[in-house]
Design a protein around this motif. Structure first.
Motif, short mmCIF file in Angstrom:
data_model
loop_
_atom_site.label_atom_id
_atom_site.label_comp_id
_atom_site.label_asym_id
_atom_site.label_seq_id
_atom_site.Cartn_x
_atom_site.Cartn_y
_atom_site.Cartn_z
N VAL A 27 2.10 9.90 -13.60
CA VAL A 27 1.57 8.88 -14.39
C VAL A 27 0.57 8.89 -14.12
N PRO A 28 -0.03 7.04 -15.08
CA PRO A 28 -1.30 7.49 -15.80
C PRO A 28 -2.44 6.89 -14.53
N GLN A 29 -3.65 7.12 -14.14
CA GLN A 29 -4.65 6.82 -13.02
C GLN A 29 -4.34 5.46 -13.34
N PHE A 30 -5.15 4.95 -11.90
CA PHE A 30 -5.13 3.09 -11.68
C PHE A 30 -5.67 2.81 -12.69
N GLU A 31 -7.10 3.83 -12.92
CA GLU A 31 -7.85 3.31 -13.60
C GLU A 31 -7.60 2.29 -15.32
N VAL A 32 -7.57 3.15 -15.87
CA VAL A 32 -6.35 3.42 -17.62
C VAL A 32 -5.24 1.65 -17.41
N MET B 295 0.96 -1.10 0.20
CA MET B 295 -0.17 0.10 -0.35
C MET B 295 0.20 1.20 -0.78
N ARG B 296 2.35 1.30 0.30
CA ARG B 296 3.16 2.45 0.53
C ARG B 296 2.85 3.04 -0.99
N TYR B 297 3.31 1.66 -1.84
CA TYR B 297 3.65 1.68 -3.48
C TYR B 297 2.23 2.09 -3.92
N TYR B 298 1.32 1.64 -3.62
CA TYR B 298 -0.01 2.37 -4.31
C TYR B 298 -0.08 3.68 -3.81
N LYS B 299 0.04 4.00 -2.63
CA LYS B 299 -0.22 5.56 -1.81
C LYS B 299 1.03 6.43 -2.70
N ALA B 300 1.93 6.58 -3.00
CA ALA B 300 3.06 6.64 -4.07
C ALA B 300 2.68 7.21 -5.07
N TRP B 301 2.22 6.07 -5.71
CA TRP B 301 1.76 6.34 -7.38
C TRP B 301 0.23 7.06 -7.31
N ASP B 302 -0.29 7.08 -6.66
CA ASP B 302 -1.40 7.87 -6.41
C ASP B 302 -1.61 9.62 -6.29
N MET B 303 -0.42 9.49 -5.18
CA MET B 303 0.44 11.18 -5.79
C MET B 303 0.56 11.64 -6.59
N ALA B 304 1.47 10.88 -7.10
CA ALA B 304 2.58 11.10 -8.23
C ALA B 304 0.81 11.12 -9.62
#
Length: 397
Positions: free
Chosen positions: A145-150, A130-139
């Motif tokens: 970076v692209p959003q998770f949904e795409v 989840m720490r990697y997930y949150k880092a991607w979310d903030m970026a």
């Protein structure tokens, strides 16, 4: 002419055929000299130095992945990706494969798994995932970076540089707590990475060791504690209590307080242009005295933080105090007023002390001694002499 053959560029059969193909002499000799007019002019430097130019080093040949073990090739390629992108390479794997619990499993999200399942497959904790997930979310919120949904599992996208990764990722659970958020905010205000501050906060023993061993770290810690105490009354109380219980620190504080009071006395004369006499009067400071006080104060203000100000403060205080006493004696009116004020101060103190004597306790308790009566009789005699002197002074023309 000479023919040079590079062994690596020819086969064995070609190397054997070379001697037979060369029938001309090693150096070409002309049959007759050509006319000087037709011969090109050669600079003297070129005639004297006919060394051949060094051949450039051959560029490394591209390595074919097919010539190496596929496992080694895969490791090298993964290393290259990580060297260029840092943690983004792993964050992408999480971003395109993880669907945290509670999110609808629709469309491409159907093949994604929960953070818990992904962590089980990876052999790590869900918190790390989840720490990697949150880092991607903030970026993604910042448009890096692209959003998770795409994203779909297995999809590759262009990743940011590795240097940007630490701005979004924190490797510590404490960063999400109230304490961690405060440390993160303070670190950002100081212009450093929050991960460094969080690491120090999670290892007080290492911080203690650095303070004990390194003067620079100790100085930084001292400044930080002073800044913190300005807004933390509880810490002020704890520090004061710790100092009061340590004899050496208590003596040092008393010495510094004395020096500060003396510097304040000199500074008050410079800034306000007034002096306070020994009897407590406040009068205008003479120009000579004020100039001397300003000279001493400038010397003190020019001291470095590492220099002791106690000796300088003592010298300035003694000098200025002596000038104040001289100024009082040289002014007749001020001298009379000073003595009158001093007499009144002594009389008030004596009166207050005598009024605090509780004669009721003397009567109720058996505390009487002959020495007490002798002292009171001597005091009565001194008071009588004082009264007589004052009466005589008032009747003298």
């Amino acid at each position: 002419m000479t023919i040079a053959i590079t062994p690596s560029d020819t086969s064995a059969e070609e190397r054997e055929a070379v001697p037979a193909a060369i029938s001309e002499p090693e150096f070409w000799v002309p049959s007759a000299p050509e006319p000087e007019a037709s011969a090109p002019e050669v600079p003297e430097a070129e005639v004297q130095d006919e060394k051949p130019e060094p051949e450039p080093e051959p560029e490394p040949e591209p390595v074919s992945p097919d010539a190496h073990d596929p496992v080694v090739v895969r490791d090298a390629q993964d290393f290259g990706i990580y060297a260029r992108t840092g943690g983004w390479a792993f964050a992408l794997k999480v971003a395109r494969s993880v669907r945290p619990g509670g999110q609808p499993a629709e469309g491409t999200a159907r093949t994604k798994v929960s953070a818990k399942a992904f962590a089980a497959l990876a052999g790590c904790s869900p918190d790390r995932v989840m720490r990697y997930y949150k880092a991607w979310d903030m970026a993604a919120d910042d448009g890096l970076v692209p959003q998770f949904e795409v994203l779909v599992p297995g999809e590759d996208v262009e990743l940011p540089d590795a240097d940007v990764w630490l701005s979004y990722y924190t490797s510590r659970n404490s960063a999400s707590s109230v304490r961690g958020q405060a440390i993160t905010a303070a670190a950002e205000a100081e212009g450093i990475r929050p991960t460094k501050a969080l690491e120090v906060a999670e290892n007080p023993t290492a911080l203690r060791a650095a303070i004990l061993a390194d003067p620079g770290t100790a100085e930084a810690a001292r400044g930080a504690l002073l800044d913190r105490m300005k807004e933390d009354p509880a810490l002020q109380t704890e520090m004061a209590r710790a100092i009061a219980r340590t004899d050496d620190l208590k003596k040092a504080v008393a010495s510094e307080a004395k020096a500060a009071d003396r510097i304040g006395y000199v500074r008050q004369i410079v800034e306000n242009g007034q002096i306070k006499t020994p009897a407590g009067q406040t009068v205008a400071a003479p120009a000579e005295l004020r100039a001397e006080a300003e000279r001493h104060l400038s010397l003190i203000d020019e001291l470095d933080d590492s220099e002791e100000a106690g000796e300088w403060a003592g010298e300035a205080y003694d000098t200025v105090k002596g000038l104040v006493a001289r100024a009082v004696e040289e002014d007749p009116a001020l001298r009379v007023q000073e003595r009158r004020t001093r007499f009144y101060n002594s009389l008030q103190k004596a009166t207050k002390v005598f009024e605090e004597l509780t004669l009721d306790e003397v009567m109720e308790e058996d505390i009487y001694e002959a020495d007490m009566l002798q002292r009171l009789e001597a005091l009565q005699e001194a008071i009588g002499s004082c009264i007589s002197a004052l009466r005589k002074a008032t009747t003298t023309p």
